[in-house]
Design a protein around this motif. Structure first.
Motif, short mmCIF file in Angstrom:
data_model
loop_
_atom_site.label_atom_id
_atom_site.label_comp_id
_atom_site.label_asym_id
_atom_site.label_seq_id
_atom_site.Cartn_x
_atom_site.Cartn_y
_atom_site.Cartn_z
N ASP A 85 0.82 -1.20 0.00
CA ASP A 85 0.00 0.00 0.00
C ASP A 85 0.86 1.26 0.00
N HIS A 86 1.86 1.28 0.88
CA HIS A 86 2.73 2.44 0.94
C HIS A 86 4.10 2.08 1.51
N VAL A 87 5.03 3.01 1.33
CA VAL A 87 6.40 2.82 1.80
C VAL A 87 6.89 4.14 2.39
N LEU A 88 7.70 4.05 3.45
CA LEU A 88 8.34 5.22 4.01
C LEU A 88 9.70 4.84 4.58
N THR A 89 10.58 5.81 4.65
CA THR A 89 11.96 5.55 5.09
C THR A 89 12.36 6.44 6.26
N SER A 90 11.37 7.04 6.90
CA SER A 90 11.64 7.83 8.11
C SER A 90 10.43 7.73 9.02
N PRO A 91 10.61 7.91 10.31
CA PRO A 91 9.48 7.79 11.24
C PRO A 91 8.41 8.84 10.98
#
Length: 526
Positions: A85-91
């Motif tokens: 669904d989604h991706v992130l690389t930071s909090p």
């Protein structure tokens, strides 16, 4: 890029403001050593494929990199076709996490991810015109949509339609009757199942896209397979979900009663999308548009662009912030307004479409801001009133929908293939007070361009239309003023074949054969 000049001057600033909003909504992440760029949600810094796939409908005119996001999601696709669904690389803001790891997420209750991925690939191909690239990702799209039609969490065998847990339209948390301590995103043995028009209209559109691609690549068997699947979904969804006035929000498969909810009256966020995706017949579209117009007159809200109307009781989805009129529970979404405008223009409700665009244009002109949602009294969403970590004043989801309604609805420019090689052009400026328009639309990824010049002399009862269509085959239809009767249609002084058609109370002059090269037309009416 969108270059526009109008006699009033107001649409230039409208397009310019939305371009500025979209420029602020790009996110860039390093994943597997590659830079991945895509449009982010206004309420989360993550790269969500659902937000991205809608925003690129307008973003494709301004951003050249539309491929890296879909390439990245395709690279991490599961063997059964499922996508993240989604991706992130930071909090996230407010999170206690300290790690800067790469986090991939699939919200289990969501049934719309795969068809949105197909739409994102379609937009990237359309803007780039790169058929070789499309062929490389066509198998991933096919596999993704087959996942929607086969997986037991996504497909209802009895009704032969896409199913999901009891969420508000396509939102990402479901009703648990109080079993969960907060918003619930997980599927379990107690999940309340049902069928929404939102998922099935999206899968219908994606299946038609696949069929068109297979026709383009010469695979007649695959084309026929996806045409059959699309039309089957359309018929079954329309038979099951249309209630005589609009689409029922949620057809229950698991019996459940929510006290205080009149589900038969609930009009939900994706209803106009069912029109624009092609699920609704013209007759259904007319009924839906009339329902929105009725609610516009009866509601106390500043606009009828509801997340859902009437809303659910306060807090029943597990968060006390989800009161009636907040966020998806009855908040007012420009995303809905843009879709509604596009639908209105294409089904003979041009004045209604213009009124929506004008209302939004005035909103952003006064505030120089746009939010994902507003309370019914016009108060903008905020971090304090949302269930999400952010509330940017540059909402790309809604602003792109409004630009979509403007370009394809009012300007009437619809790319039916890629790179403007085949265009349906239906200018609807006769419904406005504009006397002279010049527009040029380009894809940032390829530089492919389409434009025209339009002049309307109401006193002389004459419309002049011209353009250089050396690289396009153009099917042209021109709206003429209400009550007008066509006297002649001429190209360079010579009569050209044309016929008059009517959509509801609107009259169009339709040219029988596509145009190419230099075109100069004169339409005179009585």
């Amino acid at each position: 890029m969108i270059k526009i000049r109008t006699s009033s001057g107001k649409w230039e600033s409208f397009c310019g403001q939305i371009e500025t909003f979209l420029a602020a909504d790009f996110t860039e992440q390093r994943i597997d050593g590659r830079t991945v760029r895509g449009y982010r949600s206004p309420d989360s810094p993550a790269l969500w494929i659902r937000d991205h796939s809608d925003i690129v409908r307008a973003g494709k005119y301004f951003e050249s990199d539309l491929k890296s996001a879909v390439e990245c999601f395709a690279h991490f696709q599961a063997r059964d076709g499922r996508l993240f669904d989604h991706v992130l690389t930071s909090p996230l803001k407010g999170s206690s996490e300290q790690e800067n790891w790469e986090k991939w997420v699939r919200v289990p209750v969501e049934a719309d991810v795969e068809f949105r991925f197909v739409k994102a690939v379609h937009q990237a191909w359309q803007a780039s015109g790169d058929l070789k690239w499309l062929k490389r990702y066509l198998p991933a799209c096919d596999q993704a949509l087959m996942y929607s039609l086969q997986h037991p969490w996504r497909w209802d065998k009895e009704n032969q339609l896409v199913k999901r847990p009891y969420t508000i339209d396509t939102w990402d948390f479901d009703y648990t009757a109080g079993r969960a301590p907060w918003l619930n995103f997980q599927i379990d043995d107690h999940t309340f199942w049902g069928i929404t028009h939102a998922d099935n209209s999206g899968v219908y559109e994606a299946a038609q896209i696949l069929a068109n691609w297979y026709a383009l690549t010469g695979d007649a068997q695959a084309e026929e397979k996806w045409r059959r699947k699309a039309e089957g979904i359309r018929k079954r969804a329309n038979d099951l979900l249309f209630n005589g006035a609009f689409y029922t929000h949620f057809h229950k498969l698991t019996p459940v009663t929510i006290p205080g909810v009149d589900e038969a009256s609930q009009l939900s966020l994706s209803t106009p999308m069912a029109i624009n995706r092609g699920l609704a017949t013209h007759e259904f579209a007319v009924s839906i548009l009339q329902e929105y117009q009725r609610r516009r007159k009866s509601t106390d809200a500043f606009a009828e662009w509801f997340g859902i109307d009437p809303p659910f009781p306060d807090g029943i989805f597990g968060d006390e912030k989800l009161v009636g009129g907040a966020y998806i529970n009855g908040g007012i979404f420009p995303l809905v307004g843009g879709e509604l405008a596009r639908a209105a223009f294409t089904h003979g409700f041009e004045d209604y479409g213009i009124s929506i665009l004008e209302q939004y244009r005035e909103m952003i002109h006064e505030s120089n801001a746009t939010y994902l949602w507003y309370f019914p009294d016009g108060t903008a969403s905020s971090e304090e009133t949302s269930t999400s970590p952010e509330a940017l004043p540059t909402d790309g989801w809604g602003s792109s929908a409004m630009l979509y309604g403007f370009v394809e609805g009012l300007c009437g420019v619809v790319d039916e293939g890629a790179g403007f090689e085949s265009v349906s052009c239906t200018p609807r400026w006769a419904a406005t007070d504009e006397k002279e328009i010049e527009i040029e639309i380009s894809y940032a990824a390829s530089g492919a361009t389409f434009g025209y010049r339009y002049q309307h002399d109401a006193e002389q009862k004459e419309i002049h239309f011209s353009g250089n269509f050396a690289k396009s085959s153009v099917r042209l239809s021109l709206l003429i003023p209400e009550g007008a009767v066509l006297r002649h249609a001429r190209r360079d002084g010579q009569d050209v074949p044309a016929q008059v058609s009517h959509i509801e109370g609107s009259t169009y002059v339709d040219f029988e054969s596509p145009f190419s090269g230099d075109v100069s037309l004169n339409i005179r009416y009585a």
